[in-house]
Design a protein around this motif. Structure first.
Motif, PDB file in Angstrom:
ATOM      1  N   PHE A 157       0.831  -1.206   0.000  1.00 15.22           N
ATOM      2  CA  PHE A 157       0.000   0.000   0.000  1.00 15.22           C
ATOM      3  C   PHE A 157       0.866   1.256   0.000  1.00 15.22           C
ATOM      4  O   PHE A 157       0.579   2.213  -0.705  1.00 15.22           O
TER       5      PHE A 157
ATOM      6  N   LYS B  26      -5.255   8.182  -2.418  1.00 10.64           N
ATOM      7  CA  LYS B  26      -5.527   7.086  -1.495  1.00 10.64           C
ATOM      8  C   LYS B  26      -6.591   6.127  -2.017  1.00 10.64           C
ATOM      9  O   LYS B  26      -6.421   4.909  -1.962  1.00 10.64           O
TER      10      LYS B  26
ATOM     11  N   GLU C 290      -5.870   2.290  -2.950  1.00 11.58           N
ATOM     12  CA  GLU C 290      -6.559   1.167  -2.288  1.00 11.58           C
ATOM     13  C   GLU C 290      -7.154   0.211  -3.313  1.00 11.58           C
ATOM     14  O   GLU C 290      -7.057  -1.013  -3.159  1.00 11.58           O
TER      15      GLU C 290
END
Length: 185
Positions: free
Chosen positions: A35, A45, A49
């Motif tokens: 990540f 973000k 993800e």
């Protein structure tokens, strides 16, 4: 006949459980690193993800092809890079006239935030050949050998690029300091 099918079913169940445990161990051990690399690569973000989720989905599907557990991080990085590239294969970008866009001035940030922003800008200005190995070393903790393997380069080439990347960052930071002294002094 019935007994044979029951044994086959039991064997399949056992294999699936082993695969599930292996996969869970892989995710637990490497999810944070993967990540972090995705965030560096993508800088969003939500998209990071999604790409990480797709990466681990593909990893699950081809987990049997991973023979060496020690190469799992490199294997996942490769999958992540390919997943990220897939995002752009058929993407059509919406273009906006720059004169039609207004940008609000940011609120005063602390010195630390400004320093981080400046460092990110300097690193972002590095050419890809220097930036990528540097980020793989800093964010992922890869050794020179691992970076060389990932990027299909000679280890000496990787080490030279890391050295030059650091020097370019240092020169940029020192150049910014002397600029500030000239303006203020």
């Amino acid at each position: 006949m019935f007994l044979r099918n029951k044994n086959l079913s039991s064997s399949v169940s056992t294999d699936m459980m082993k695969k599930q445990k292996r996969y869970e161990a892989l995710v637990k051990a490497l999810h944070a690193d993967i990540f972090r690399y995705a965030m560096w690569l993508i800088k969003d973000k939500a998209i990071a993800e999604d790409v990480v989720q797709e990466t681990f989905l593909r990893a699950w599907k081809s987990l049997d092809s991973l023979k060496d557990e020690g190469a799992a991080k490199s294997w996942l990085i490769t999958i992540l890079r390919r997943e990220n590239a897939r995002r752009f294969e058929r993407k059509q970008f919406d273009l906006v006239d720059i004169d039609d866009v207004s940008v609000a001035d940011p609120i005063n940030f602390g010195d630390v935030v400004l320093e981080h922003r400046e460092l990110r800008r300097i690193i972002g200005d590095l050419s890809e050949e220097y930036r990528e190995p540097l980020m793989m070393q800093i964010l992922m903790g890869f050794s020179g050998d691992e970076i060389a393997e990932q990027l299909n380069l000679n280890k000496n080439t990787v080490m030279t690029r890391l050295f030059r990347a650091r020097n370019q960052i240092k020169e940029a930071l020192l150049g910014d300091q002397t600029k500030g002294e000239q303006v203020n002094g």
